[in-house]
Scaffold this active site. Structure first.
Site, PDB file in Angstrom:
ATOM      1  N   LYS A  80       0.810  -1.212   0.000  1.00  0.00           N
ATOM      2  CA  LYS A  80       0.000   0.000   0.000  1.00  0.00           C
ATOM      3  C   LYS A  80       0.850   1.272   0.000  1.00  0.00           C
ATOM      4  O   LYS A  80       0.360   2.337  -0.341  1.00  0.00           O
ATOM      5  CB  LYS A  80      -0.982  -0.026   1.161  1.00  0.00           C
ATOM      6  CG  LYS A  80      -2.021  -1.134   0.961  1.00  0.00           C
ATOM      7  CD  LYS A  80      -3.083  -1.162   2.001  1.00  0.00           C
ATOM      8  CE  LYS A  80      -4.153  -2.186   1.667  1.00  0.00           C
ATOM      9  NZ  LYS A  80      -3.726  -3.575   1.937  1.00  0.00           N
TER      10      LYS A  80
HETATM   11  C1  LIG Z   1      -4.446  -4.617   1.461  1.00  0.00           C
HETATM   12  C2  LIG Z   1      -3.725  -5.902   1.341  1.00  0.00           C
HETATM   13  C3  LIG Z   1      -4.183  -6.939   0.511  1.00  0.00           C
HETATM   14  C4  LIG Z   1      -5.465  -6.819  -0.264  1.00  0.00           C
HETATM   15  O1  LIG Z   1      -5.372  -5.883  -1.309  1.00  0.00           O
HETATM   16  P1  LIG Z   1      -6.698  -5.292  -1.970  1.00  0.00           P
HETATM   17  O2  LIG Z   1      -6.216  -4.241  -2.890  1.00  0.00           O
HETATM   18  O3  LIG Z   1      -7.538  -4.755  -0.856  1.00  0.00           O
HETATM   19  O4  LIG Z   1      -7.379  -6.420  -2.674  1.00  0.00           O
HETATM   20  C5  LIG Z   1      -3.411  -8.073   0.397  1.00  0.00           C
HETATM   21  N1  LIG Z   1      -2.269  -8.219   1.101  1.00  0.00           N
HETATM   22  C6  LIG Z   1      -1.801  -7.265   1.929  1.00  0.00           C
HETATM   23  C7  LIG Z   1      -0.553  -7.509   2.684  1.00  0.00           C
HETATM   24  C8  LIG Z   1      -2.511  -6.074   2.069  1.00  0.00           C
HETATM   25  O5  LIG Z   1      -2.044  -5.121   2.887  1.00  0.00           O
END
Ligand SMILES: *Cc1c(COP(=O)(O)O)cnc(C)c1O
Length: 497
Positions: free
Chosen positions: A114
């Site tokens: 993210k």
């Molecule tokens: C947020 C997250 C996900 C999921 O991603 P999305 O975009 O919400 O589908 C998967 N793995 C990790 C480590 C995350 O932080």
């Protein structure tokens, strides 16, 4: 290029307006009116650039109301070497020798993917406010299943003209994830634990966003609400870049030739990351299949297999908490794009979801969905087994989220040798308490930091400083609120009423 709401309300808006608003006023999500397209030659020429160069090329096609000069400045600051390792912002690592690769997206400041979006978003958002003539302090509200919250706090801390408030599900994150948030520095940040699970927190935030009297009251005080959740287009668009970049890395390594198809597997929760891969595909990147991997909260697996989305099911806390989601908000964007941009149909699905917790798409939508997407799921035991097998067979240590995708990808591919890029969304150290017993059979002992050390010793890797450095830091935020009180909590923090 302009953006429109998936629910058909209102007029098209600029990218800057879409980023300022987050959610469209009718409750829909913004999507581009048309999709930019890269030729193979253009993609091949991206391979000669570094990550920031690739980012400028991709972003400038989607964010046409930003100049290249602006975008260059933002990406160079967002992906600066103080934040990401300069040579390898998003490295691609072979996983064994059968054509599977891991796209490592966890080398940013909070050790999860993210960061790619949330390091850039503050620049996009503050510039968007200027472009749209909004002279207000933007108040970012975030519901997080764990990783978004910290990444958003890290991106927005002490950004002039912005404040940020994060809600995470009480008891629904790993301890390290919680500490990352509760120890956050910055004068403009606030963190609450919300009772319930992630969906409760997300719904609470959505209710605040659609509360018009509240928005007016905020506006009178000089505040404007916005979202850093992946419903915001400014969150999604930076993620398109790394799929292009991964393709470039494979080209540069001589693993593929321009035009060769690849598959992409993504551990999925809110459907943002995999949707970014879909946008990359529909902007010309030769992606054959998109493999959607879920944990035991496998509402998306069932949806992709049957066309019925049904959240009326037990909710499980799993070893991959960032995927513990039953309402995948970004799916609405895909539905809109797959049903021929028929906002009426999307409104129907979403009304049905709100009313009954379920909807079923028509046959044409299901066929288009299945033509591009495969889906599968793995429970915690299967995930742990995959971490172990992967470590033993390839010497690669993956986190619990990544492992879900590794397993589902293996199953979807069978003996197929088409290169597959698996998005690795978090550092294994972020989930050391699960990874340690899975890979090495060691029962976790002591606190989280003892587990970081133990995992470093057992694997021969070193724990990221951003995690090890949390030890002994003071927790600044400890308030728990009920979902019904979230609005009041925001008011109190802003000292509104
Ligand atoms: C947020 C997250 C996900 C999921 O991603 P999305 O975009 O919400 O589908 C998967 N793995 C990790 C480590 C995350 O932080």
């Amino acid at each position: 290029m302009d953006y429109i709401s998936t629910r058909g309300g209102g007029q098209p808006v600029s990218a800057a307006q879409a980023i300022v608003s987050g959610l469209a006023p009718d409750g829909g999500l913004y999507v581009p009116q048309s999709l930019p397209s890269f030729t193979l030659d253009e993609i091949a020429s991206l391979a000669g650039l570094g990550y920031t160069g690739r980012a400028v090329e991709v972003l400038s096609r989607y964010l046409t109301d930003f100049t290249r000069g602006e975008l260059t400045e933002y990406v160079e600051r967002a992906y600066a070497k103080s934040k990401f390792p300069p040579k390898a912002v998003a490295p691609v690592v072979p996983l064994g020798d059968n054509g599977a690769y891991v796209l490592e997206l966890f080398h940013g400041p909070t050790c999860a993917f993210k960061d790619f979006a949330l390091q850039l978003l503050p620049f996009l958002l503050t510039a968007s406010l200027k472009k749209t003539g909004v002279d207000k302090t933007v108040v970012i509200l975030v519901a997080t299943s764990g990783d978004t919250g910290k990444a958003a706090l890290e991106g927005f801390a002490d950004v002039p003209g912005a404040k940020i408030c994060v809600f995470y599900p009480d008891g629904g994150t790993s301890n390290i994830q919680r500490l990352q948030m509760t120890t956050q520095s910055g004068d403009n940040v606030m963190v609450f634990a919300a009772k319930g699970n992630f969906d409760d927190a997300q719904n609470g935030v959505k209710r605040i966003f659609t509360d018009e009297p509240f928005a007016e009251a905020l506006s009178e005080q000089g505040y404007l609400l916005s979202s850093a959740n992946s419903i915001n287009w400014g969150r999604l668009v930076p993620q398109i870049v790394y799929y292009f970049s991964a393709y470039c890395e494979l080209l540069n390594a001589g693993r593929i030739k321009a035009g060769d198809p690849i598959d992409v597997a993504v551990p999925t929760g809110n459907f943002g990351n995999i949707l970014a891969a879909w946008f990359a595909k529909h902007s010309g990147l030769p992606i054959r299949r998109l493999i959607c991997a879920s944990n035991r909260n496998n509402v998306l697996t069932d949806f992709i297999k049957t066309g019925t989305y049904d959240r009326n099911r037990d909710f499980f806390l799993t070893a991959s908490p960032s995927m513990d989601i039953l309402i995948s908000s970004n799916l609405e964007r895909l539905l809109y794009l797959l049903c021929g941009r028929d906002a009426g149909r999307v409104r129907g699905y979403m009304q049905s979801l709100a009313k009954t917790g379920a909807y079923t798409v028509e046959r044409d939508v299901l066929e288009r969905l299945q033509a591009e997407f495969s889906a599968g799921c793995a429970d915690d035991a299967q995930t742990a087994q995959t971490i172990r097998d992967t470590w033993e067979k390839t010497g690669y240590l993956c986190d619990t989220h990544t492992a879900v995708a590794v397993r589902v990808c293996e199953q979807a591919r069978g003996s197929d040798k088409t290169p597959a890029v698996i998005a690795s969304t978090a550092s294994p150290f972020k989930f050391a308490g699960s990874v340690l017993p899975a890979a090495f059979g060691a029962a976790p002992q002591g606190d989280d930091f003892a587990q970081l050390d133990a995992l470093a010793k057992a694997s021969g890797l070193s724990a990221p400083a951003a995690l090890a450095g949390l030890q002994g830091r003071k927790e600044r935020f400890q308030t728990v609120v009920a979902p019904a009180d979230m609005k009041q909590a925001v008011s109190d923090w802003l000292r509104l009423f």
